[in-house]
Design an enzyme around this catalytic site. Structure first.
Site, PDB file in Angstrom:
ATOM      1  N   GLU A 207      -1.296  -4.263  -7.090  1.00 17.22           N
ATOM      2  CA  GLU A 207       0.152  -4.392  -6.877  1.00 17.22           C
ATOM      3  C   GLU A 207       0.580  -5.840  -6.675  1.00 17.22           C
ATOM      4  OE1 GLU A 207       3.595  -2.356  -4.077  1.00 17.22           O
ATOM      5  OE2 GLU A 207       1.837  -1.239  -4.701  1.00 17.22           O
TER       6      GLU A 207
ATOM      7  N   ASP B 235      -0.755  -0.037  -4.245  1.00 19.27           N
ATOM      8  CA  ASP B 235      -0.766   0.536  -2.902  1.00 19.27           C
ATOM      9  C   ASP B 235      -0.840   2.055  -2.962  1.00 19.27           C
ATOM     10  OD1 ASP B 235      -0.614  -1.972  -1.891  1.00 19.27           O
ATOM     11  OD2 ASP B 235       1.449  -1.848  -1.172  1.00 19.27           O
TER      12      ASP B 235
ATOM     13  N   TYR C 183      -4.095  -0.750   6.272  1.00 20.81           N
ATOM     14  CA  TYR C 183      -2.809  -0.656   5.561  1.00 20.81           C
ATOM     15  C   TYR C 183      -1.637  -0.476   6.529  1.00 20.81           C
ATOM     16  CZ  TYR C 183       0.438   0.844   1.888  1.00 20.81           C
ATOM     17  OH  TYR C 183       1.498   0.935   1.019  1.00 20.81           O
TER      18      TYR C 183
END
Length: 740
Positions: free
Chosen positions: A8, A104, A309
């Site tokens: 990403e 992601d 994350y």
């Protein structure tokens, strides 16, 4: 043959490339013997603008609404077109046999990759990398267990539906409001209910009437006791006469201990962090904005690789993470955490720890440290603060509960009951992690509860037993006044967006449950941006830490269709998007409903009777077009902007800086530009730039010409940003028809 990996962002792409041995660096990608790794820059592809379908939509007119293309198409974002062409070029290579989606792991990440693949007409076999951290170990394990991309097809359909629904509703409603009232008005299913929640809170504050109340205390034997109503159990009375009567009777008697009850209690550590709770605590502890906390977390995740994350809505871990706990503890055994981490490693975890629950983890588990070795000196001071919050919370759930003995004492003076409580810590447990933090446990809800305890509770108690008597108890009446609800701060607004159930009008239990399960208004990934947009659109402003609605927002809420102000709309959408993601609802069915709903909205706006007027007009004329300028408060600056969006001129009047006042140490405002700038403090202190620089140089922290130049460059850059930044893309090229 080789495998193409699409990440990403460049930073993640380079990390993956290093792990996969892609050492050959090219423009926009890296290549190795078996893999080619390229990356997006966030979204490279987006939905087309209305004028891309037909030139007639370039001019904003009410009569052409609603804009309803038969099929919504995508286009390459011009600013990042070069990178798209690089990615597309790699996809077309003959030696690329398959593609791994490594964006992601979530709904929006899926959309980023699939739109690129669709626009590039890629038909090669697809796999999915699904990981929660970007450490070397996580990447290797992720590639050892790649998923079939078909498993995520429905997640992609849900993401497309969300994007297309927001486009149809947002663009049509925004254009209808803007055309009808000849003002820059925008609305949406998340930002408008958020404004409505703030408006409702303001109404509660405005309508609140303070009411005096009375509490009675009795001091005897070095202990303070609080009167408790025998019938209701309350510690207040709203009758002054009743309070005086109790005080008169109690003042003439002897305080007798009638019951001493001791109980051993346990207090467990608060749950691990999800993003919203972390943003709340960072706002409360450090004054960080939601966006600032997210950016710091993103850096700790992507650059330092020391936290997992960030965009997670879960406060639990899955069972498969447990075997990695020891390695994570070894990684954080540095600096101030070394001793606690060693203790945590010695703790024997129960068979089913309270912080592990697979059922309460969807895409990503709670935020915890990675197995990456930590270099605290490489972090900025602000990154350290966020890291500290997360590490202490992580260590605390591995520590035993805090064990304390609570003593509840009941006494009587005549027929009136007085009570008190005392605590004696038997085992600090997890609380020892916060001993040097001013008592801050990092759990805002718990801190709020502790702050609300009675003044007589939690005190050190001497030995007391039944039947003890204390003559001459000193009885006092304390008068207070009920307080209105507090205004929203960024932290409390985030909490309200996450759980907006109390702002629902329907009281529908199913919708309330859905809002709770899906994370309320917006997502953990988007809430910070939504709040920033509301500030940048001049719909909200800050006074200190408190958030206020502007006149523009208040008028907007009177003009916007009622449906768009309710959290129920998001609940309805999320119920259906979840069904699409799980394969229980067809995408076409949902979009038919959205198109029908959009037509209803436009009809409602057309029929609505209302007016909009600027209440912040100044007498200063725009140097470009000559129209009167609007005075607005940005998040950290006061500005003058041209009322004509086609003109777009703006200038900064003053900006809140990080420079501290030499008298009261508050942050000062900078008024003016360059050498003529003046620093002003709310305490009355003023000093010109020249004097300010002299003082700072004497203190050893001089403001360099480079600092001033950087500030001036930022001002110049802001002057080129469209006024209504939140809907800049939607509003660009606006041409209002005078007769509409």
């Amino acid at each position: 043959m080789k495998t193409l990996v699409i990440a990403e962002k460049p930073s993640v792409g380079r990390d993956i490339a290093r792990v996969l041995g892609c050492q050959k660096k090219e423009n926009g990608y890296q290549e190795g013997p078996s893999y080619v790794v390229t990356w997006a820059l966030g979204h490279l592809v987006t939905l087309q603008d209305p004028e891309d379908y037909d030139k007639k939509y370039k001019e904003w007119k009410m009569e052409v609404l609603p804009i309803m293309p038969e099929r919504l198409k995508t286009k390459v974002i011009p600013q990042t077109g070069k990178q798209f062409r690089i990615v597309a070029g790699q996809l077309e290579r003959k030696d690329i046999s398959r593609v791994v989606i490594a964006t992601d792991a979530g709904r929006e990440g899926e959309l980023v990759a699939r739109w690129i693949l669709d626009k590039a007409h890629c038909r090669k076999p697809l796999s999915r990398l699904w990981i929660s951290s970007v450490t070397d170990k996580a990447i290797r394990e992720g590639f050892d267990h790649l998923k079939d991309a078909k498993e995520y097809e429905n997640l992609y359909h849900a993401a497309v539906c969300r994007a297309e629904a927001d486009w149809l509703v947002g663009i049509n409603a925004t254009r209808a409001l803007t055309c009808k009232y000849n003002a820059q008005l925008s609305c949406g299913r998340v930002q408008t209910p958020t404004l409505a929640m703030i408006d409702r809170r303001e109404q509660e504050i405005r309508n609140f009437v303070p009411e005096p109340y009375y509490s009675i205390t009795a001091a005897a034997g070095g202990v303070v006791y609080t009167w408790r109503d025998a019938k209701s159990g309350g510690t207040r009375t709203f009758s002054k006469e009743r309070a005086q009567s109790v005080a008169d009777q109690a003042g003439q008697g002897v305080l007798t201990i009638v019951q001493v009850e001791k109980k051993e209690k346990r207090s467990s550590a608060p749950q691990l962090y999800d993003l919203t709770e972390l943003q709340r605590d960072a706002s409360q502890s450090f004054g960080f904005s939601a966006k600032q906390t997210l950016n710091l977390m993103q850096s700790l995740y992507e650059n330092h690789k020391v936290l997992t994350y960030p965009r997670t809505d879960s406060r639990y871990l899955t069972a498969d993470i447990l075997p990695t706990i020891r390695e994570r503890l070894e990684a954080v055994s540095v600096g101030p955490y070394r001793e606690a981490a060693v203790k945590a490693r010695k703790q024997k975890l129960p068979a089913h720890p309270s912080f592990v629950n697979d059922a309460k983890v969807s895409d990503h588990h709670a935020i915890i440290p990675t197995e990456q070795y930590v270099q605290l000196t490489a972090m900025s001071p602000d990154e350290r603060k966020i890291y500290d919050l997360v590490i202490r919370r992580f260590l605390s759930v591995l520590f035993p509960p805090c064990v304390y003995e609570e003593t509840a004492v009941t006494a009587k003076i005549g027929d009136e009951i007085f009570t008190t409580k005392g605590k004696r810590i038997l085992d600090k447990g997890w609380r020892e992690l916060y001993e040097n933090e001013g008592g801050r446990s990092g759990d805002s809800r718990e801190d709020e509860e502790l702050a609300s305890e009675s003044a007589s509770e939690g005190q050190e108690l001497p030995f007391l037993e039944n039947g003890q008597k204390f003559p001459n108890a000193r009885v006092k009446i304390r008068e207070g006044k009920t307080k209105p609800p507090a205004r929203f701060t960024e932290g409390t607004l985030l909490a309200a967006m996450e759980n907006p159930v109390r702002y629902m009008e329907s009281h529908d239990s199913k919708m309330a449950k859905v809002l709770g399960e899906t994370g309320g208004l917006g997502t953990v990934a988007t809430r910070a941006d939504i709040i920033e947009k509301l500030f940048n659109s001049f719909l909200m402003e800050k006074r200190g830490n408190e958030i206020y609605l502007t006149s523009k927002a208040k008028q907007l809420l009177k003009l916007v269709p009622s449906d768009l102000k309710k959290p129920e709309l998001t609940a309805q959408w999320e119920m259906k998007l979840t069904d699409i993601a799980k394969g229980r609802l067809k995408r076409e069915t949902f979009m038919r409903e959205i198109r029908s709903y959009t037509e209803e909205l436009i009809r409602e706006i057309r029929l609505e009777e209302g007016t909009f007027r600027h209440e912040n007009l100044t007498n200063k004329k725009c140097p470009n077009c000559g129209k009167r300028m609007l005075a607005v408060n940005g998040k950290n600056a006061k500005l003058l902007i041209c009322q004509d969006r086609n003109c777009g001129y703006r200038e900064t009047v003053s900006r809140l800086t990080n420079a501290r006042c030499p008298n009261c140490h508050k942050r000062m405002e900078m008024i003016g530009k360059g050498k003529d700038a003046v620093f002003v403090c709310s305490c009355g202190h003023k000093e010109r730039m020249e004097k300010f620089e002299e003082r700072r140089q004497k203190e050893g922290r001089g403001v360099s010409k480079k600092d001033v130049a950087r500030y001036m460059q930022r001002q110049k850059k802001e002057a080129q940003i469209p006024v209504n930044n939140a809907f800049a893309e939607a509003l660009k090229g606006i041409r209002l028809d005078e007769e509409s």
